[in-house]
Design a protein around this motif. Structure first.
Motif, mmCIF file in Angstrom:
data_model
loop_
_atom_site.group_PDB
_atom_site.id
_atom_site.type_symbol
_atom_site.label_atom_id
_atom_site.label_comp_id
_atom_site.label_asym_id
_atom_site.label_seq_id
_atom_site.Cartn_x
_atom_site.Cartn_y
_atom_site.Cartn_z
ATOM 1 N N PHE A 66 22.864 21.598 -2.510
ATOM 2 C CA PHE A 66 21.578 21.570 -1.798
ATOM 3 C C PHE A 66 21.925 21.563 -0.299
ATOM 4 O O PHE A 66 22.503 20.596 0.191
ATOM 5 C CB PHE A 66 20.783 20.308 -2.150
ATOM 6 N N LYS A 107 25.422 27.480 -8.167
ATOM 7 C CA LYS A 107 24.019 27.517 -7.699
ATOM 8 C C LYS A 107 23.961 26.859 -6.328
ATOM 9 O O LYS A 107 24.569 25.796 -6.120
ATOM 10 C CB LYS A 107 23.137 26.740 -8.676
ATOM 11 N N MET A 109 21.062 26.019 -3.055
ATOM 12 C CA MET A 109 19.697 26.096 -2.516
ATOM 13 C C MET A 109 19.763 25.905 -1.004
ATOM 14 O O MET A 109 20.271 24.878 -0.531
ATOM 15 C CB MET A 109 18.788 25.022 -3.124
ATOM 16 N N ILE A 165 19.539 30.494 -3.795
ATOM 17 C CA ILE A 165 18.083 30.638 -3.607
ATOM 18 C C ILE A 165 17.655 29.967 -2.306
ATOM 19 O O ILE A 165 18.375 29.112 -1.775
ATOM 20 C CB ILE A 165 17.303 30.027 -4.806
ATOM 21 N N SER A 166 16.496 30.373 -1.793
ATOM 22 C CA SER A 166 15.986 29.808 -0.531
ATOM 23 C C SER A 166 14.573 29.293 -0.718
ATOM 24 O O SER A 166 13.724 29.984 -1.294
ATOM 25 C CB SER A 166 15.970 30.882 0.567
ATOM 26 N N VAL A 167 14.348 28.073 -0.198
ATOM 27 C CA VAL A 167 13.002 27.504 -0.236
ATOM 28 C C VAL A 167 12.516 27.270 1.192
ATOM 29 O O VAL A 167 13.327 27.024 2.098
ATOM 30 C CB VAL A 167 12.962 26.186 -1.047
ATOM 31 N N CYS A 227 12.572 20.599 -5.294
ATOM 32 C CA CYS A 227 13.915 21.200 -5.158
ATOM 33 C C CYS A 227 14.701 21.088 -6.467
ATOM 34 O O CYS A 227 15.332 22.057 -6.908
ATOM 35 C CB CYS A 227 14.689 20.512 -4.034
ATOM 36 N N LEU A 230 13.268 23.494 -9.023
ATOM 37 C CA LEU A 230 13.610 24.893 -8.739
ATOM 38 C C LEU A 230 15.080 25.186 -9.014
ATOM 39 O O LEU A 230 15.432 26.248 -9.508
ATOM 40 C CB LEU A 230 13.262 25.243 -7.286
ATOM 41 N N ILE A 231 15.960 24.234 -8.732
ATOM 42 C CA ILE A 231 17.397 24.491 -8.950
ATOM 43 C C ILE A 231 17.658 24.678 -10.452
ATOM 44 O O ILE A 231 18.541 25.434 -10.842
ATOM 45 C CB ILE A 231 18.285 23.379 -8.361
ATOM 46 N N TYR A 234 14.798 28.338 -11.222
ATOM 47 C CA TYR A 234 14.461 29.492 -10.401
ATOM 48 C C TYR A 234 15.722 30.234 -9.978
ATOM 49 O O TYR A 234 16.689 29.634 -9.502
ATOM 50 C CB TYR A 234 13.682 29.040 -9.151
ATOM 51 N N SER A 235 15.673 31.586 -10.154
ATOM 52 C CA SER A 235 16.801 32.404 -9.704
ATOM 53 C C SER A 235 16.250 33.760 -9.272
ATOM 54 O O SER A 235 15.883 34.588 -10.118
ATOM 55 C CB SER A 235 17.812 32.598 -10.849
#
Ligand SMILES: NC(=O)C1=CN([C@@H]2O[C@H](COP(=O)(O)OP(=O)(O)OC[C@H]3O[C@@H](n4cnc5c(N)ncnc54)[C@H](OP(=O)(O)O)[C@@H]3O)[C@@H](O)[C@H]2O)C=CC1
Ligand SMILES: C[C@H]1O[C@H](OP(=O)(O)OP(=O)(O)OC[C@H]2O[C@@H](n3cnc4c(=O)[nH]c(N)nc43)[C@H](O)[C@@H]2O)[C@@H](O)[C@@H](O)C1=O
Length: 315
Positions: A66, A107, A109, A165-167, A227, A230-231, A234-235
């Protein structure tokens, strides 16, 4: 919508920026997960130092990251420390994203910010409005660094197939916030100012700007929950906004903070200070489709944030 299950259980998880407001909330939320938490103190590893970051990563080899570490601050900090905001944030993002690639992180983020969207983007701001118009001048260096970070994530997905991934969070507040009198965000700045005014019996409190801008405020523990969700699920190269979908004027926010703190004096507006963007409401339909929504209403969040401020001041 890319709902792709990712097994977090048993993985080594690096929270970059674990001492910060978001980092602290992520550490709290990850206590509910069966993971091996990795953290490193800033004095042991400056994330702007590429060789030090690469050396640490080659040993630690985190499976999940993260990326919450950043040079962060409110409108005056952004507008005055412009070189620090662009250098630190580009360096941190570049070092960690590349180190993650070099060490086959499963992974990652990246945390961006709502400031990446154009100053006058249609409201609520959709993820695809990025780079469609001029940025808010007061935080352009920070915004450019954040856009560079999200573009790196996109590029590493494209070239290397990295599951990064980006938030894009909205304005955040809660335990562990930064209460610096000049460099803090509005929520922390006003909690401190109204509290000190209550103690001193000050007749009035100055709120920066006109009070007319609108902002959206997400309680940081809700942010951490989003977060982690999503981790795990979400991809995609598509950005995901994280917000509440509700906005309030700064003037109304000031009145709510004064009520929460118990300050009964006058509120005045210091228009020598910048207003910044007129509105920054995020379109949160994408994260809603993923089954997440914020839980903490502003009124309740303010009470929790003030209680956290009092206990942090007493510590
Ligand atoms: N707060 C907000 O309203 C919003 C925040 N965000 C994003 O969320 C993330 C976290 O923000 P937030 O928790 O509020 O910020 P904080 O300032 O509370 O935390 C940032 C953390 O990063 C660490 N850090 C900064 N520079 C370095 C460095 N060179 N080397 C190592 N560590 C470093 C800080 O360490 P130290 O304390 O020792 O300096 C701190 O622990 C950031 O990416 C920010 O852009 C996005 C939208 C809104
Ligand atoms: C998260 C977001 O945060 C920043 O953007 P911002 O939302 O404009 O920041 P802010 O919270 O500092 O101000 C919000 C509004 O509030 C008003 N305001 C009143 N009184 C105080 C006050 O006492 N302190 C502060 N800081 N603002 C005040 C202030 O005048 C402005 O109109 C950037 O980091 C940006 O890059 C970003 O990502």
């Amino acid at each position: 919508m890319a709902n792709v299950p990712f097994e977090l259980k048993g993985k080594s998880v690096f929270v970059a920026g674990h001492r910060g407001m978001v980092g602290g909330a992520l550490v709290r939320r990850l206590e509910q997960e069966d993971v091996r938490l990795l953290t490193i103190e800033r004095k042991e590893l400056d994330l702007r130092d590429q060789s030090a970051v690469f050396a640490w990563f080659s040993k630690a080899r985190p499976q999940v990251i993260f990326l919450a570490a950043a040079k962060v601050g409110g409108i005056v900090a952004n507008n005055t420390l412009r070189a620090e905001f662009i250098y630190d944030n580009i360096a941190i993002a570049a070092n960690i994203v590349h180190a993650a690639h070099l060490n086959a992180t499963e992974k990652l983020m990246f945390l961006g910010s709502s400031c990446i969207y154009p100053r006058l983007a249609a409201q609520p701001m959709r993820e695809d409005s990025v780079l469609t118009g001029p940025l808010e001048p007061t935080n352009e260096p920070y915004a450019i660094a954040k856009i560079a970070g999200l573009k790196m994530v996109e590029a590493y997905r494209s070239q290397y197939g990295s599951d990064f991934i980006s938030v894009m969070p909205t304005n955040l507040y809660g335990p562990g916030d930064n209460y610096h009198p000049e460099h803090s965000h509005v929520m922390a700045g006003l909690i401190r100012r109204f509290h000190e005014a209550k103690l001193s019996g000050a007749a009035r409190v100055a709120v920066w700007g006109t009070g007319a801008p609108k902002r959206e405020f997400l309680y940081v523990d809700d942010m951490a929950d989003a977060c982690v969700r999503l981790i795990k699920t979400y991809s995609s190269s598509e950005l995901v906004n994280i917000g509440t979908g509700e906005e309030v004027t700064i003037g109304e926010l000031a009145r709510q903070i004064a009520d929460t703190v118990g300050y009964r004096g006058e509120i005045v507006f210091d228009t020598s200070r910048p207003d910044g963007s007129p509105r920054k409401l995020l379109d949160t339909s994408r994260i809603a489709e993923l089954g997440w929504q914020a839980r903490t209403p502003l009124k309740e969040g303010l009470k929790l944030a003030y209680a956290a401020y009092l206990s942090e001041q007493a510590a």
